[in-house]
Scaffold this motif. Sequence first.
Motif, PDB file in Angstrom:
ATOM      1  N   GLN A  11       0.930   8.698   7.974  1.00 55.98           N
ATOM      2  CA  GLN A  11       0.463   7.651   8.868  1.00 55.98           C
ATOM      3  C   GLN A  11      -0.405   6.701   8.057  1.00 55.98           C
ATOM      4  O   GLN A  11      -1.074   7.108   7.100  1.00 55.98           O
ATOM      5  N   ASP A  12      -0.425   5.427   8.427  1.00 56.46           N
ATOM      6  CA  ASP A  12      -1.292   4.475   7.739  1.00 56.46           C
ATOM      7  C   ASP A  12      -2.743   4.711   8.147  1.00 56.46           C
ATOM      8  O   ASP A  12      -3.026   5.136   9.269  1.00 56.46           O
ATOM      9  N   THR A  13      -3.665   4.417   7.232  1.00 60.08           N
ATOM     10  CA  THR A  13      -5.080   4.635   7.515  1.00 60.08           C
ATOM     11  C   THR A  13      -5.699   3.472   8.285  1.00 60.08           C
ATOM     12  O   THR A  13      -6.732   3.651   8.935  1.00 60.08           O
ATOM     13  N   ASN A  14      -5.105   2.298   8.230  1.00 61.07           N
ATOM     14  CA  ASN A  14      -5.719   1.071   8.719  1.00 61.07           C
ATOM     15  C   ASN A  14      -5.449   0.848  10.200  1.00 61.07           C
ATOM     16  O   ASN A  14      -5.025   1.761  10.908  1.00 61.07           O
ATOM     17  N   ALA A  15      -5.692  -0.368  10.683  1.00 58.28           N
ATOM     18  CA  ALA A  15      -5.523  -0.675  12.111  1.00 58.28           C
ATOM     19  C   ALA A  15      -4.077  -1.004  12.443  1.00 58.28           C
ATOM     20  O   ALA A  15      -3.409  -0.286  13.174  1.00 58.28           O
ATOM     21  N   LEU A  16      -3.577  -2.113  11.921  1.00 58.49           N
ATOM     22  CA  LEU A  16      -2.187  -2.518  12.117  1.00 58.49           C
ATOM     23  C   LEU A  16      -1.559  -2.870  10.776  1.00 58.49           C
ATOM     24  O   LEU A  16      -2.225  -3.443   9.908  1.00 58.49           O
ATOM     25  N   SER A  17      -0.291  -2.538  10.624  1.00 59.87           N
ATOM     26  CA  SER A  17       0.474  -2.905   9.433  1.00 59.87           C
ATOM     27  C   SER A  17       1.626  -3.801   9.864  1.00 59.87           C
ATOM     28  O   SER A  17       2.292  -3.520  10.867  1.00 59.87           O
TER      29      SER A  17
ATOM     30  N   GLY B   2      -1.852   2.013  12.846  1.00 55.39           N
ATOM     31  CA  GLY B   2      -2.432   2.960  11.902  1.00 55.39           C
ATOM     32  C   GLY B   2      -3.526   3.774  12.560  1.00 55.39           C
ATOM     33  O   GLY B   2      -3.895   3.556  13.728  1.00 55.39           O
ATOM     34  N   ASN B   3      -4.070   4.708  11.809  1.00 51.55           N
ATOM     35  CA  ASN B   3      -5.044   5.632  12.374  1.00 51.55           C
ATOM     36  C   ASN B   3      -6.342   4.964  12.817  1.00 51.55           C
ATOM     37  O   ASN B   3      -7.016   5.466  13.723  1.00 51.55           O
TER      38      ASN B   3
END
Length: 322
Positions: free
Chosen positions: A198-204, A238-239
């Motif tokens: 999963q991505d660590t950020n907000a939105l990709s 993201g997470n």
Amino acid sequence: MSAEASQLPKIDLSGVDPSAPGAGAWPAVRAQVMGALAAFGCFVAHYPALTPELRAALFDGAVKPLFALPVDSKRRNYYGPEPEKFFHGYLGEPQGLDGQESLAIMDPTKHEAVRAFADLVWPDAGDGDNAGFCETVHGAAKRMAELEEAVRRMVLEGLGVAERHEPLNESTWHLFRMWRYDSGEKKFRHPGSPGPHQDTNALSVVCQHEVEGLEVRTKAGDWIRVEPSPASLVVMVGNALRAWTNDRLHAPFHRVIVRGDAPRYSAILFSIPGCKIQAPEELVDDEHPPRFKPYYHDDFVGFSVSEEAARHEDKLKAYCGL
């Protein structure tokens, strides 16, 4: 389990003006976005503001020549050994990534940041030699950032916390990462993750170029292969946004598998909150008790690339789950 052809929700954002939130097709599109992100954690966005011409210029005129540089030039894209800076620069064989490499530009919506990156990897170029690269990358990143902010605003409106948008937006910055994957029947791992991640950020916001490879896992465990399109982008939770919304949005696991004789290129814009990530009190109640402890993104990134994190598929839950 093998992946099926793309079955992700497809949302037409051609009638949405990011500079005029609430106008035109905005309310109808917002409802579609909320449904897609809750169920799948991502969707395929038809977004003609990033034109096929600009997309072609991005990959053929900027990304491909960038990866054709000697590896020593690409390694100048370096921001230090701190774990929280792991994703801010060049990634490749030194980080244990076989058959793939990636470079990153911090704050790509600022023209001076793209210019500084170009000067870093092409230090001997003249003032005008990289003008085309800078204009193209900056233009593409700006279009993608406009889409990202519009979707993020829709999420907050859909959750009834629209007033939280401006403070969150003021703390948000963007990272633009360009990837190259070797051709052949290859399954690529993500840095810090032996399997899907999963991505660590907000939105990709993911822009694929011609060769497919991105696969997304549904809540039911099925894999969906996302086919590239010259007029679409993939928007993924993201997470950080998963935690900020108190687990109301799904952050999907995904992977890259390349098949065929051509290398795969992609460009991804990540939105990253600089503030403490904590669900607003409006999103916490008896039916939705707090799911995660408050945390900062950089601290979570440091954990995500640790040996301890490699033992957990759901790294956010392992790091700060309640």
